[in-house]
Design a protein around this motif. Structure first.
Motif, short mmCIF file in Angstrom:
data_model
loop_
_atom_site.label_atom_id
_atom_site.label_comp_id
_atom_site.label_asym_id
_atom_site.label_seq_id
_atom_site.Cartn_x
_atom_site.Cartn_y
_atom_site.Cartn_z
N LYS A 42 14.25 -2.64 -1.42
CA LYS A 42 14.05 -1.20 -1.64
C LYS A 42 12.57 -0.93 -1.85
O LYS A 42 11.84 -1.79 -2.33
CB LYS A 42 14.85 -0.72 -2.86
CG LYS A 42 16.36 -0.88 -2.70
CD LYS A 42 17.07 -0.38 -3.94
CE LYS A 42 18.59 -0.56 -3.80
NZ LYS A 42 19.30 -0.09 -5.02
N ARG A 43 12.17 0.30 -1.48
CA ARG A 43 10.78 0.68 -1.63
C ARG A 43 10.68 1.94 -2.47
O ARG A 43 11.43 2.91 -2.26
CB ARG A 43 10.12 0.92 -0.27
CG ARG A 43 8.61 1.00 -0.35
CD ARG A 43 7.98 1.09 0.99
NE ARG A 43 6.52 1.16 0.87
CZ ARG A 43 5.72 1.56 1.83
NH1 ARG A 43 6.21 1.90 3.01
NH2 ARG A 43 4.42 1.62 1.64
N SER A 44 9.74 1.93 -3.41
CA SER A 44 9.56 3.07 -4.30
C SER A 44 8.85 4.21 -3.57
O SER A 44 7.88 3.99 -2.84
CB SER A 44 8.74 2.66 -5.53
OG SER A 44 8.44 3.77 -6.33
N GLN A 45 9.34 5.43 -3.76
CA GLN A 45 8.72 6.59 -3.12
C GLN A 45 7.49 7.07 -3.87
O GLN A 45 6.69 7.82 -3.31
CB GLN A 45 9.74 7.73 -3.03
CG GLN A 45 10.91 7.43 -2.11
CD GLN A 45 11.86 8.61 -2.01
OE1 GLN A 45 11.71 9.59 -2.72
NE2 GLN A 45 12.85 8.50 -1.12
N THR A 46 7.33 6.67 -5.11
CA THR A 46 6.16 7.10 -5.89
C THR A 46 5.01 6.11 -5.80
O THR A 46 3.87 6.49 -5.53
CB THR A 46 6.57 7.28 -7.36
OG1 THR A 46 7.16 6.06 -7.83
CG2 THR A 46 7.55 8.42 -7.50
N THR A 47 5.29 4.82 -6.00
CA THR A 47 4.22 3.81 -5.99
C THR A 47 4.09 3.09 -4.66
O THR A 47 3.04 2.51 -4.38
CB THR A 47 4.47 2.77 -7.10
OG1 THR A 47 5.72 2.11 -6.85
CG2 THR A 47 4.52 3.44 -8.46
N GLY A 48 5.14 3.10 -3.84
CA GLY A 48 5.11 2.38 -2.58
C GLY A 48 5.44 0.90 -2.70
O GLY A 48 5.42 0.19 -1.69
N HIS A 49 5.72 0.41 -3.91
CA HIS A 49 6.02 -1.01 -4.09
C HIS A 49 7.33 -1.38 -3.40
O HIS A 49 8.27 -0.57 -3.31
CB HIS A 49 6.11 -1.33 -5.58
CG HIS A 49 4.77 -1.42 -6.24
ND1 HIS A 49 4.50 -2.28 -7.27
CD2 HIS A 49 3.62 -0.76 -6.00
CE1 HIS A 49 3.25 -2.14 -7.65
NE2 HIS A 49 2.69 -1.21 -6.90
N TYR B 24 0.84 -1.19 0.00
CA TYR B 24 0.00 0.00 0.00
C TYR B 24 0.87 1.24 0.00
O TYR B 24 1.88 1.33 0.70
CB TYR B 24 -0.92 0.00 1.22
CG TYR B 24 -1.64 -1.32 1.40
CD1 TYR B 24 -2.55 -1.77 0.45
CD2 TYR B 24 -1.38 -2.12 2.50
CE1 TYR B 24 -3.19 -2.98 0.60
CE2 TYR B 24 -2.03 -3.33 2.67
CZ TYR B 24 -2.93 -3.77 1.71
OH TYR B 24 -3.56 -4.96 1.86
N ARG B 25 0.46 2.22 -0.78
CA ARG B 25 1.32 3.37 -1.05
C ARG B 25 1.61 4.20 0.20
O ARG B 25 2.73 4.62 0.43
CB ARG B 25 0.63 4.24 -2.11
CG ARG B 25 1.45 5.45 -2.53
CD ARG B 25 0.74 6.21 -3.63
NE ARG B 25 1.51 7.37 -4.06
CZ ARG B 25 1.11 8.21 -5.00
NH1 ARG B 25 -0.04 8.00 -5.61
NH2 ARG B 25 1.85 9.24 -5.33
N TYR B 26 0.58 4.42 1.03
CA TYR B 26 0.75 5.31 2.17
C TYR B 26 1.04 4.56 3.48
O TYR B 26 0.90 5.12 4.55
CB TYR B 26 -0.51 6.17 2.34
CG TYR B 26 -0.75 7.08 1.17
CD1 TYR B 26 0.02 8.22 0.99
CD2 TYR B 26 -1.74 6.80 0.23
CE1 TYR B 26 -0.17 9.06 -0.09
CE2 TYR B 26 -1.95 7.64 -0.85
CZ TYR B 26 -1.17 8.76 -1.01
OH TYR B 26 -1.37 9.59 -2.08
N MET B 27 1.40 3.32 3.39
CA MET B 27 1.74 2.57 4.60
C MET B 27 3.15 2.94 5.07
O MET B 27 4.07 3.09 4.26
CB MET B 27 1.65 1.06 4.33
CG MET B 27 2.00 0.21 5.54
SD MET B 27 1.97 -1.54 5.16
CE MET B 27 0.22 -1.79 5.03
N ASP B 28 3.28 3.05 6.37
CA ASP B 28 4.58 3.37 6.95
C ASP B 28 5.53 2.18 6.78
O ASP B 28 5.15 1.03 6.97
CB ASP B 28 4.42 3.71 8.43
CG ASP B 28 5.68 4.33 9.01
OD1 ASP B 28 6.66 4.48 8.25
OD2 ASP B 28 5.68 4.66 10.20
N THR B 29 6.77 2.48 6.42
CA THR B 29 7.76 1.42 6.18
C THR B 29 8.10 0.67 7.45
O THR B 29 8.53 -0.50 7.39
CB THR B 29 9.03 2.04 5.57
OG1 THR B 29 8.66 2.86 4.46
CG2 THR B 29 9.97 0.95 5.05
#
Length: 536
Positions: A436-443, A394-399
């Motif tokens: 790694k996590r994408s800052q745009t899509t959250g993937h 999910y895009r807005y989930m905290d890492t």
């Protein structure tokens, strides 16, 4: 306008006072009271509900009337939740609304919010005005629908201009003399209090507070003030006598309420200390036989649950239909009853809930299973050198809510406590893997390099060292495997070529003539032919 009789009359408990913004109906009163938030003549209305919330904030259960998640005291968290209009900064607050929060005691506000100008505390259970004397800038204080019995501790509020004490239990009318020091006080509301039913109540207040301009929403005329001052010496002894009668009645009501409270505590103690089969006088033979029969035939838990639920419903109906006095003790008793009902419901709901068994991720044989409990999309790419797993987190989930665990044969990702596990097609190196996590899509992209040797069941087969000839042949094979695309003639396209609509003449550069080499006579190979004309 005031009521003809004090609110300490008998009434059925039709509903709790703080679950509605209106004062409950009392048949002994001549007029029905207005809603606390409705405006009166010359009166600024209180805010009808909780302050607006920002879109990103979740709404808490304490924001709405009828909710049971209340706090009996003022806490820092409670103030911050109601200070969102000031970016949750409390030291610079100028307006604070803490209405319908079941607050029983005022504390900490004068230390944390020194710049307050407007303070809403209506529809709570506050029994005493305290800890507000340091609010020097306070202009409006709303304490309507509380359990206050005396006006006190407001001398330090130097800028106080409006005080609302509607529907409280103020019987000591002479306590308004403490408001003489508040020289800026212009509006005062005492309707719905026992003192409002005293004879010459209005004249006494008008004569005692010369700075007052409005009383109970009605403007004080100069002629009314002159008349009240003239009759003050006669009115004051009458007010004192009425106060004494009220204090005697209140003392009797307090003793009766305390006695009832002690009787209820004794009943609860008897219930809690009853025999192990629920009865006080038990028969040993009967209990032993019942215990033996329970081993063979056990009654279902649903029957016990239903009986307890019916008992709670009957007790609840009996409590609300029982007539009682409108006193501070009855309001507190109602709150305690609601808390008790809530706890009983929580206990019953906990019994209903069945604890889910933990999901098996690895079998007893040591075999890893494929699990996707978060139900998220994913893709797996298997290259020659590494395996790439792409999780559509999910895009807005905290890492911080994501935990990755890479093992040689499988990968496990915990997303908010829910496991995602996937068995890998080949063995990988956990130490060299990266996530790694994408800052745009959250993937979430997990790269797992493969090991350099293949582990089989019996022997280890090491990969052979490749020579330069083998590499060149592999390079040729990879080039041959590539897809070759045919080029299409652009003149055969169906659409016109806009760039070549106007054909310009191409200017070719002129070539300079090469200089001719004239042979000289000194050249040994030179032959002079007389027949040839001379060159010019």
């Amino acid at each position: 306008m005031g009521w003809s009789k004090p609110p300490s009359t008998f009434r059925p408990r039709s509903f709790p006072l703080w679950t509605s913004s209106r004062v409950p109906w009392d048949p002994c009163r001549r007029h029905q009271p207005r809603a606390v938030g409705s405006p009166a003549p010359g009166r600024t209305p209180a805010p009808p509900g909780p302050p607006p919330r920002s879109p990103g904030c979740a709404r808490s259960s304490a924001d709405w009337p009828g909710s049971l998640a209340f706090s009996s005291s003022v806490t820092e968290d409670l103030i911050r939740r109601n200070a969102e209009h000031n970016d949750c900064v409390i030291f610079s607050l100028e307006e604070l609304s803490l209405h319908q929060q079941e607050i029983e005691r005022l504390e900490h506000i004068d230390k944390w919010c020194r710049d307050l100008k407007i303070l809403y505390l209506q529809n709570n259970l506050i029994g005493k005005i305290e800890n507000v004397s340091k609010l020097k800038k306070l202009e409006y204080l709303n304490l309507a629908l509380n359990n206050i019995e005396k006006i006190e501790n407001l001398e330090g509020c130097e800028e106080l201009a409006k005080l609302d004490l509607t529907v409280n239990f103020i019987g000591e009318l002479s306590s308004i003399k403490t408001l003489k020091h508040n020289i800026h006080l212009k509006e005062l509301f005492l309707m719905g209090n026992p003192c409002a039913s005293f004879d010459h109540y209005r004249e006494f207040v008008v004569a005692t507070l010369p700075q007052l301009k409005w009383l109970d929403g009605k403007e004080i005329e100069p002629s009314e003030r002159i008349k009240a001052l003239q009759e003050y010496s006669v009115i004051e002894p009458q007010i004192r006598e009425q106060e004494k009668d009220h204090c005697l009645k209140r003392a009797k009501l307090k003793e009766e309420a305390q006695r009832k409270h002690q009787e209820e505590d004794k009943k609860e103690d008897k219930r809690s200390n009853a025999g192990f089969d629920g009865r006080w006088y038990t028969d040993i033979n009967a209990t032993l036989s019942s215990l033996e029969s329970k081993d063979h035939l056990q009654a279902p838990d649903t029957e016990e649950h239903n009986t307890k639920k019916l008992d709670n419903i009957e007790d609840d109906l009996e409590f609300w239909n029982k007539p009682c006095l409108f006193t501070p003790e009855s309001r507190l008793e109602t709150l305690r009853h609601m808390e008790k009902q809530r706890k009983n419901q929580e206990k019953l709901s906990e019994k209903k809930k069945k604890v889910k068994p933990p999901r098996t991720l690895i079998t007893e044989d040591g075999k890893a299973l494929n699990v996707n409990e978060p139900k998220i999309d994913f893709s797996l790419k298997d290259n020659e050198k590494q395996i790439i797993l792409d999780l559509a987190v999910y895009r807005y989930m905290d890492t911080s809510l994501i935990n990755v665990d890479v093992q040689p044969t499988y990968v496990r990702v915990m997303i908010k406590g829910k496991p995602f596990q996937l068995v890998l097609p080949a063995e990988v190196k956990p130490d060299n893997s990266s996530a790694k996590r994408s800052q745009t899509t959250g993937h979430l992209v997990i790269c797992m390099p493969k090991v350099g040797e293949v582990i089989t069941g019996g022997q280890r087969a090491f990969m052979s060292v490749k020579t330069t000839s083998d590499r060149s042949s592999e390079h040729i094979n990879t080039r041959s495997k590539r897809m070759e695309k045919l080029e299409v003639d652009p003149s055969k396209h169906s659409f016109p070529d806009v760039a070549n609509i106007v054909q310009e003449k191409k200017h070719t550069p002129r070539r300079r003539p090469e200089p001719k080499i004239i042979p000289s006579e000194e050249d040994p190979t030179f032959e002079d032919n007389p027949e040839v004309p001379p060159l010019i």
